[in-house]
Design an enzyme around this catalytic site. Structure first.
Site, PDB file in Angstrom:
ATOM      1  N   ASP A 352     -22.218  55.586 -74.319  1.00 45.92           N
ATOM      2  CA  ASP A 352     -22.934  55.850 -72.696  1.00 45.92           C
ATOM      3  C   ASP A 352     -23.885  55.064 -72.241  1.00 45.92           C
ATOM      4  O   ASP A 352     -24.356  53.717 -72.742  1.00 45.92           O
ATOM      5  CB  ASP A 352     -23.809  57.669 -73.104  1.00 45.92           C
ATOM      6  CG  ASP A 352     -23.912  57.700 -71.623  1.00 45.92           C
ATOM      7  OD1 ASP A 352     -23.440  57.658 -70.821  1.00 45.92           O
ATOM      8  OD2 ASP A 352     -25.383  58.763 -71.847  1.00 45.92           O
ATOM      9  N   HIS A 353     -24.277  54.990 -71.359  1.00 45.35           N
ATOM     10  CA  HIS A 353     -25.355  54.135 -70.468  1.00 45.35           C
ATOM     11  C   HIS A 353     -26.644  54.783 -70.272  1.00 45.35           C
ATOM     12  O   HIS A 353     -26.919  55.233 -69.759  1.00 45.35           O
ATOM     13  CB  HIS A 353     -24.855  53.679 -68.890  1.00 45.35           C
ATOM     14  CG  HIS A 353     -23.570  53.402 -68.769  1.00 45.35           C
ATOM     15  ND1 HIS A 353     -23.111  52.874 -67.593  1.00 45.35           N
ATOM     16  CD2 HIS A 353     -22.938  52.369 -69.706  1.00 45.35           C
ATOM     17  CE1 HIS A 353     -22.206  51.999 -67.982  1.00 45.35           C
ATOM     18  NE2 HIS A 353     -22.129  51.496 -68.925  1.00 45.35           N
ATOM     19  N   TYR A 555     -23.714  59.756 -67.992  1.00 44.46           N
ATOM     20  CA  TYR A 555     -23.180  60.795 -67.892  1.00 44.46           C
ATOM     21  C   TYR A 555     -21.754  59.615 -68.254  1.00 44.46           C
ATOM     22  O   TYR A 555     -21.066  60.174 -67.654  1.00 44.46           O
ATOM     23  CB  TYR A 555     -23.119  61.655 -66.946  1.00 44.46           C
ATOM     24  CG  TYR A 555     -24.709  62.138 -67.210  1.00 44.46           C
ATOM     25  CD1 TYR A 555     -25.271  62.659 -67.537  1.00 44.46           C
ATOM     26  CD2 TYR A 555     -25.646  62.460 -65.643  1.00 44.46           C
ATOM     27  CE1 TYR A 555     -26.015  63.526 -67.629  1.00 44.46           C
ATOM     28  CE2 TYR A 555     -26.416  62.451 -65.526  1.00 44.46           C
ATOM     29  CZ  TYR A 555     -26.940  62.914 -66.470  1.00 44.46           C
ATOM     30  OH  TYR A 555     -28.587  63.969 -66.380  1.00 44.46           O
ATOM     31  N   HIS A 556     -21.525  58.331 -68.887  1.00 42.80           N
ATOM     32  CA  HIS A 556     -20.662  57.867 -68.595  1.00 42.80           C
ATOM     33  C   HIS A 556     -20.189  57.338 -70.001  1.00 42.80           C
ATOM     34  O   HIS A 556     -20.013  56.295 -70.895  1.00 42.80           O
ATOM     35  CB  HIS A 556     -20.947  56.426 -67.821  1.00 42.80           C
ATOM     36  CG  HIS A 556     -21.534  56.025 -66.722  1.00 42.80           C
ATOM     37  ND1 HIS A 556     -22.405  55.544 -66.056  1.00 42.80           N
ATOM     38  CD2 HIS A 556     -21.219  57.552 -65.417  1.00 42.80           C
ATOM     39  CE1 HIS A 556     -22.554  55.801 -65.026  1.00 42.80           C
ATOM     40  NE2 HIS A 556     -22.279  56.721 -64.524  1.00 42.80           N
ATOM     41  N   PHE A 557     -19.884  58.820 -70.208  1.00 44.32           N
ATOM     42  CA  PHE A 557     -18.877  59.082 -72.264  1.00 44.32           C
ATOM     43  C   PHE A 557     -17.593  57.870 -71.819  1.00 44.32           C
ATOM     44  O   PHE A 557     -16.834  58.207 -71.222  1.00 44.32           O
ATOM     45  CB  PHE A 557     -19.291  60.679 -72.857  1.00 44.32           C
ATOM     46  CG  PHE A 557     -20.498  61.097 -71.846  1.00 44.32           C
ATOM     47  CD1 PHE A 557     -21.817  60.328 -72.587  1.00 44.32           C
ATOM     48  CD2 PHE A 557     -20.533  61.884 -71.099  1.00 44.32           C
ATOM     49  CE1 PHE A 557     -23.191  61.223 -72.514  1.00 44.32           C
ATOM     50  CE2 PHE A 557     -21.544  62.309 -70.598  1.00 44.32           C
ATOM     51  CZ  PHE A 557     -22.976  62.245 -71.618  1.00 44.32           C
TER      52      PHE A 557
END
Length: 622
Positions: A352-353, A555-557
């Site tokens: 994730d970020h 929320y960049h999974f």
């Protein structure tokens, strides 16, 4: 006035202007006394072909109606002889509500969100409820595009060249750029004709309908510290720019509104909402996917796929469904007494970020329409929204800067490893529970840190680590398909992520000390966070504590169904997104991305959907 009240008021006021609304899939609906009780039906939109006359089999079954799955369903049904069933666990959006960008924080509080939570963190989320960050993930026709902040960022050309060079032929920047262009209908004031944007696609990409004076100040100040004005979706990413959004005339454009509404009359696409897919049916002898099982209205159904099953349920949903179907880590499946059909490292890679809420600044001489949640709620701003203007027609993010830190893991000097997002508001501008709940800010942090901002004009930054080196995993909680997955992910487990974030936070301070900001009376908010009082303010140690206390996430999974060579023991799908060793089964969503990317996964998902659709056509209709 609480944001939930605003939602209702906007819906009611829009109704008073237009009582008859075109259903997004061609249905007409008018308010009646009988359906006034159900607000979603009252405002006239119940779309998504909720009760199609289902066939016994389809050429293709697409599981999940996020941006990738919707694009695949659209493109495959361009051929009228091909039948596609699109199965979605959620429901159709309500455009009058979901399409209001200014209500971004309230969307996550609806049932369009799975509302996942991280495990309790040891080095992160310390100022949040139970030391657990929210992991918002959308559900419904559009997936996370229904609830996200609509930011359209494609990442860096070097991302794709790296994928291509590490076992994924056909994924270089030269290969994927045509698919970014194919999907896009751009209306960008400064960059329409630079060769990196397109008109005529399904997905509107536009400038914000409203910009506060802070946006211009940021771009000018970034230039003063050496960050040029660029199109970050163009040839190079390094620099600063105004945000680009998936909006049209001040309205959110989800994947459903963009890619399904225009094809509402296609008879060969059946869309079934509120359908929970529990298993992919796989013939054990041939390892061939032949259909799926799903539940709806408390009944179980099976439907056959004549050609392929395509999983597009996101990094968590697709991985979960593969494991439930017997494809995953052998030891894990055996522990849950799930028959192992194919041992693959499903869920064993998760990136994730990591990000932080802050730094925060006050602006004593800033005059605009966005002082706080009270001053935004005016008749004037509402009328501006109806015209596609004003603060309700814009998301809270306004500008970006992309740059490198000394901790960058890639050697290329033109490959930024951080993203700095400037927001025109802060959590102190919303006295309702909406923003507090969105970020899961605990009461002590709210009272001591954010409450003093209630009567001040403030704004903040979201510094984001792009090339995170912290790796986690996803597991099944049980063999029960209705259980949420188990997440094993500890932010800042790799100290390099925290070091990178601190550097980005200090860069935000440097940018905000420049003259364009000083002219607005901008000053760094110097109230110390609870738990960080013993550190000297504005030092590396203080910002480390701040990042660990007010942690935010991208929320960049990605990575749970990692793409790569079959010989690579960390990968799940090949470069054509076919599950290793299983016939007629693909994964088409952001879960195939092999490493933490340089952009937001929404844009990647649209591109992946476009490219996958072409590969599916090539493999099935040679």
């Amino acid at each position: 006035m609480p944001h939930s009240t605003v939602v209702i008021l906007i819906g009611v006021l829009l109704l008073s202007i237009k009582f008859k609304v075109d259903g997004v899939y061609g249905r007409k609906s008018e308010p009646t006394l009988g359906n006034l009780i159900d607000f979603s039906r009252w405002i006239g939109l119940e779309y998504g072909n909720p009760e199609p006359d289902l066939l016994e089999s389809y050429d293709f079954i697409v599981v999940g109606a996020g941006p990738a799955g919707i694009v695949v369903a659209n493109r495959l049904t361009e051929n009228s002889s091909v039948t596609v069933l699109l199965l979605e666990i959620g429901k159709a959006e309500i455009p009058m509500i979901q399409q209001v960008p200014g209500l971004f924080f309230t969307q996550a509080a609806t049932d369009y969100n799975f509302a996942y939570l991280t495990e309790k963190q040891s080095k992160a989320c310390l100022g949040l409820i139970d030391q657990r960050c929210a992991w918002h993930q959308g559900r419904g026709l559009g997936g996370s595009t229904i609830i996200n902040d609509m930011l359209y960022t494609r990442g860096n050309r070097r991302d794709f060249d790296y994928w291509n060079a590490t076992g994924n032929p056909g994924w270089s920047y030269e290969d994927v750029l045509p698919y970014f262009l194919k999907t896009e209908d751009a209306d960008l004031r400064d960059f329409d004709r630079n060769g990196f944007h397109n008109k005529g696609g399904y997905l509107p990409v536009q400038d914000a309908a409203y910009r506060s004076p802070l946006a211009d100040a940021f771009v000018r100040s970034a230039k003063l510290v050496g960050l040029p004005y660029v199109d970050y979706n163009g040839e190079e990413q390094y620099g600063a720019s105004y945000a680009q959004f998936t909006m049209k005339k001040g309205r959110r454009m989800s994947a459903g509104a963009s890619f399904l509404q225009p094809i509402k009359r296609r008879k060969n696409l059946h869309i079934l909402t509120k359908a929970w897919v529990t298993k992919v049916i796989i013939e054990p002898k041939t390892l061939t996917a032949v259909g799926v099982v799903y539940t709806r209205n408390k009944q179980s159904f099976a439907v056959k796929a004549n050609r392929e099953v395509i999983l597009s349920s996101g990094a968590f949903g697709s991985a979960k469904l593969l494991m439930l179907s017997g494809i995953g880590p052998k030891n894990h499946l055996e522990e849950l007494k799930i028959e192992v059909l194919k041992s693959l490292p499903v869920g064993e890679t998760l990136f994730d970020h990591p990000a932080a809420l802050g730094p925060i600044f006050t602006a004593s001489r800033l005059q605009d329409d966005n002082k706080n949640d009270q001053t935004m709620l005016t008749v004037t701003n509402f009328l501006k929204y109806l015209m596609g203007k004003g603060p309700f027609s814009s998301a809270v993010a306004e500008t970006f800067a992309f740059f490198r830190t000394p901790f960058a893991i890639y050697a290329d000097p033109e490959w930024p490893d951080v993203e700095l997002v400037q927001l025109f508001l802060s959590p102190g501008d919303d006295r309702s529970p909406a923003t507090q709940n969105y970020f899961r800010i605990n009461n002590e942090t709210l009272q001591k840190f954010f409450k003093p901002l209630y009567n001040k004009r403030a704004f903040m930054y979201l510094p984001v680590v792009l090339h995170s080196t912290t790796k986690g995993m996803v597991r099944l909680k049980s063999s029960n398909p209705y259980d949420h997955p188990v997440f094993k992910y500890q932010y800042f487990a790799d100290e390099r992520d925290l070091d990178t974030l601190v550097y980005a936070m200090k860069a935000a301070v440097k940018i905000s000390y420049q003259k364009p900001f000083r002219d607005m009376g901008v000053e760094l908010y110097r109230t110390k966070l609870p738990g960080c009082e013993h550190f000297e303010f504005n030092t590396d140690d203080y910002w480390r504590c701040h990042a660990m206390t007010l942690t935010y996430v991208g929320y960049h999974f990605v990575g749970t169904n990692k793409m790569g060579l079959n010989s690579d023991p960390t990968t799940v799908v090949d470069h054509r997104l076919r599950v290793h060793g299983v016939q007629r089964l693909r994964v088409v969503d952001a879960s195939i991305i092999p490493v933490a990317p340089s952009g937001h996964t929404m844009a990647y998902a649209y591109m992946i959907g476009e490219k996958a659709a072409d590969m599916i056509k090539q493999d099935n209709y040679r």
